[in-house]
Design a protein around this motif. Structure first.
Motif, short mmCIF file in Angstrom:
data_model
loop_
_atom_site.label_atom_id
_atom_site.label_comp_id
_atom_site.label_asym_id
_atom_site.label_seq_id
_atom_site.Cartn_x
_atom_site.Cartn_y
_atom_site.Cartn_z
N LYS A 77 0.73 -1.48 -0.11
CA LYS A 77 -0.19 0.03 0.16
C LYS A 77 0.84 1.38 0.05
O LYS A 77 1.73 1.73 1.39
N LEU A 78 0.56 2.01 -0.81
CA LEU A 78 1.38 3.54 -0.73
C LEU A 78 0.35 3.82 -0.43
O LEU A 78 -0.16 4.76 -1.67
N LYS A 79 0.52 5.46 0.07
CA LYS A 79 0.51 6.70 0.04
C LYS A 79 1.07 7.94 -0.47
O LYS A 79 2.17 7.51 -0.74
N GLY A 80 0.56 8.88 -0.75
CA GLY A 80 1.04 9.99 -1.53
C GLY A 80 0.66 11.57 -2.35
O GLY A 80 -0.83 11.14 -1.62
N LYS A 81 1.27 11.58 -2.79
CA LYS A 81 0.70 12.85 -3.38
C LYS A 81 0.72 12.52 -5.05
O LYS A 81 1.16 12.41 -5.67
N ALA A 82 -0.56 13.24 -5.69
CA ALA A 82 -0.85 12.65 -6.95
C ALA A 82 -1.25 14.05 -7.11
O ALA A 82 -1.63 15.06 -7.23
N LYS A 83 -1.03 14.19 -8.83
CA LYS A 83 -1.16 14.79 -10.08
C LYS A 83 -1.19 14.82 -11.11
O LYS A 83 -0.94 13.87 -11.96
N ILE A 84 -2.53 15.61 -11.53
CA ILE A 84 -2.88 15.14 -12.84
C ILE A 84 -1.70 15.79 -14.37
O ILE A 84 -2.07 17.37 -14.44
#
Length: 153
Positions: A77-84
């Motif tokens: 399980k990887l958590k993070g910050k996403a952008k498009i």
């Protein structure tokens, strides 16, 4: 952040699951078929048919990606910050290249979800914890047996 073991599981997983949340904290989880890693801290997911995921990421960059080997029943399980990243962005072609190798052009995508991983946790089937003597080979045989039963339904 992404170790060889995490990359190994990522590469052998058929689907990953992307969890997002709207600005109103309305959760959304959806399967993703075209995904890979870009570097040791970045996951790439092609937006093939994910309007809600894109909308949520545009409102709330916090995401969670999970994937497992369904036979071994272990994963991450990887958590993070996403952008498009859109086709009009200068970085699009760079990020699109490894995803295009996966799709071979069969699944068009106009945006890419680029996730900067900030934390990693293993996923492990409860059987390994409840019965520590369980081997991966036993778990594989158990999963194969269960899947064969389901196929007959």
């Amino acid at each position: 952040m992404l170790t060889d073991k995490i990359i190994e599981y990522l590469d052998r997983s058929v689907l990953c699951w992307l969890a997002t949340s709207s600005i109103d904290n309305e959760p959304n989880v959806s399967p993703k078929e075209v995904f890979t890693y870009y570097d040791l801290s970045t996951i790439l997911i092609a937006n093939i048919a994910s309007p809600q995921s894109v909308k949520n990421i545009n409102q709330n960059e916090n995401v969670c990606v999970s994937f497992i080997d369904v036979f071994v029943q272990k994963g991450f399980k990887l958590k993070g910050k996403a952008k498009i990243v859109k086709k009009t962005d200068t970085s699009f072609s760079t990020f699109a290249e490894p995803l295009m190798q996966i799709t071979k052009g069969e699944f068009p995508f106009s945006t890419i979800m680029v996730i900067n991983v900030t934390s990693v946790k293993p996923i492990i089937a409860p059987k390994y914890i409840l019965y520590p003597e369980t081997t991966e080979q036993q778990q594989i045989e158990s999963a194969k047996h269960a899947y064969r039963k389901q196929q007959k339904l």
